[in-house]
Design an enzyme around this catalytic site. Sequence first.
Site, PDB file in Angstrom:
ATOM      1  CG  ASP A   1      -2.060   1.013   1.121  1.00  0.00           C
ATOM      2  OD1 ASP A   1      -2.347   1.478  -0.003  1.00  0.00           O
ATOM      3  OD2 ASP A   1      -2.641   1.353   2.159  1.00  0.00           O
TER       4      ASP A   1
ATOM      5  CG  ASP B   1      -0.616   2.550   6.886  1.00  0.00           C
ATOM      6  OD1 ASP B   1      -0.934   1.636   7.654  1.00  0.00           O
ATOM      7  OD2 ASP B   1      -1.431   3.182   6.192  1.00  0.00           O
TER       8      ASP B   1
HETATM    9  N1  LIG Z   1       5.698   7.095  13.193  1.00  0.00           N
HETATM   10  C1  LIG Z   1       5.005   8.172  12.829  1.00  0.00           C
HETATM   11  N2  LIG Z   1       5.529   9.414  12.951  1.00  0.00           N
HETATM   12  C2  LIG Z   1       4.817  10.505  12.581  1.00  0.00           C
HETATM   13  N3  LIG Z   1       3.566  10.470  12.087  1.00  0.00           N
HETATM   14  C3  LIG Z   1       2.982   9.259  11.939  1.00  0.00           C
HETATM   15  C4  LIG Z   1       3.662   8.057  12.291  1.00  0.00           C
HETATM   16  N4  LIG Z   1       2.837   7.005  12.029  1.00  0.00           N
HETATM   17  C5  LIG Z   1       1.706   7.539  11.534  1.00  0.00           C
HETATM   18  N5  LIG Z   1       1.773   8.887  11.477  1.00  0.00           N
HETATM   19  C6  LIG Z   1       0.714   9.807  10.998  1.00  0.00           C
HETATM   20  O1  LIG Z   1      -0.543   9.189  11.160  1.00  0.00           O
HETATM   21  C7  LIG Z   1      -1.174   8.968   9.907  1.00  0.00           C
HETATM   22  C8  LIG Z   1      -1.903   7.630   9.884  1.00  0.00           C
HETATM   23  O2  LIG Z   1      -0.983   6.585  10.086  1.00  0.00           O
HETATM   24  P1  LIG Z   1      -1.075   5.242   9.246  1.00  0.00           P
HETATM   25  O3  LIG Z   1      -1.034   5.545   7.791  1.00  0.00           O
HETATM   26  O4  LIG Z   1      -0.058   4.312   9.785  1.00  0.00           O
HETATM   27  O5  LIG Z   1      -2.513   4.717   9.710  1.00  0.00           O
HETATM   28  P2  LIG Z   1      -3.833   4.388   8.869  1.00  0.00           P
HETATM   29  O6  LIG Z   1      -4.934   4.224   9.835  1.00  0.00           O
HETATM   30  O7  LIG Z   1      -3.565   3.290   7.941  1.00  0.00           O
HETATM   31  O8  LIG Z   1      -4.066   5.706   8.103  1.00  0.00           O
HETATM   32  P3  LIG Z   1      -4.665   5.893   6.656  1.00  0.00           P
HETATM   33  O9  LIG Z   1      -5.952   5.214   6.626  1.00  0.00           O
HETATM   34  O10 LIG Z   1      -4.766   7.390   6.583  1.00  0.00           O
HETATM   35  O11 LIG Z   1      -3.656   5.319   5.740  1.00  0.00           O
HETATM   36  C9  LIG Z   1      -0.066   9.086   8.875  1.00  0.00           C
HETATM   37  O12 LIG Z   1      -0.523   9.568   7.629  1.00  0.00           O
HETATM   38  C10 LIG Z   1       0.885  10.084   9.520  1.00  0.00           C
HETATM   39  O13 LIG Z   1       0.501  11.410   9.246  1.00  0.00           O
HETATM   40 MG   LIG Z   2      -1.872   5.164   6.045  1.00  0.00          MG
END
Ligand SMILES: Nc1ncnc2c1ncn2[C@@H]1O[C@H](COP(=O)(O)OP(=O)(O)OP(=O)(O)O)[C@@H](O)[C@H]1O
Ligand SMILES: [Mg+2]
Length: 282
Positions: A168, A185
Amino acid sequence: MKAPPRLQALIEEGLIDTVARQLMSGKEAQVFVVRCGDETRCAKVYKEATQRSFRQAVDYTENRKVKNTRQARAMAKGSRFGRQAIEAAWQSAEVDALYRLAAAGVRVPKPYNFHEGVLLMELVTDEHGDAAPRLNDVMFTVEQARAHHATLLTEVVRMLCAGVVHGDLSEFNILLGADGPVIIDLPQAVDAAGNNHAKRMLLRDVANLRDFFGQFAPDLLQTDYGPEIWDLYQRGVLSPDTPLTGKFKHQAGAVDVGGVMRVIDDARAEETARQLRTQSAR
Ligand SMILES: Nc1ncnc2c1ncn2[C@@H]1O[C@H](COP(=O)(O)OP(=O)(O)OP(=O)(O)O)[C@@H](O)[C@H]1O
Ligand SMILES: [Mg+2]
């Protein structure tokens, strides 16, 4: 802020001290900035399966390692125990991938802990120490776009050499940290060798990088790195420093009927997942 209930257990365990703020609420998780001693970290709280989108509906879980046959049978049957097992496999896949990739030298957030459905990891920050933006929120010059594209291709190759396909990868799942792009992610990451969808997912990941950076450096749109990388990988000659050309001669050989059927099945599964998503969004 007051700690949300899901983070309370980690406070009681002494894994975190305070919750500073909520960073994001994504499709699959809520992300918080937390304090641990004098360090700032990031806590990713996975949503319950029913509140999540349906990325896993597209057979990402194929060939996920399960602990025993009872678990495997329960997962196949969809019983409550089975759903819990799928849930746990989904969440721990991200943790497993983070450890595996960090060990392989891929720039991912450093994982610290996984406890009660919460992943504690490094907070990726920009040069001011603030939470880093996603690539999607940043503009690039032609040179920057070419440089980041090249860096990320090497990261994709490094991941593949460690046996992992992100699945992804896009401008929404890459942060621009002070030291460059950081891939995040990973709950849908798949085993490159053991998953029939790995090739298609790798090709899509690489095409996403090309299409995104191609908006800033249009010459990238002519490149064809995905099939080249997969071909080298399959022949067992891919390493992180293998020179890549971005060109690939597609063979007009015998038709791979199994492969075509798989693409059709995948398209169907993705359409089903899309419909489930729009239904649940209503
Ligand atoms: N380690 C990190 N450091 C800084 N920001 C983070 C980190 N992990 C996640 N984020 C922030 O949180 C958001 C969501 O995280 P992630 O993509 O892992 O989860 P998700 O629920 O799959 O989100 P999405 O559905 O938006 O893809 C990221 O787009 C980022 O902005
Ligand atoms: Mg994400």
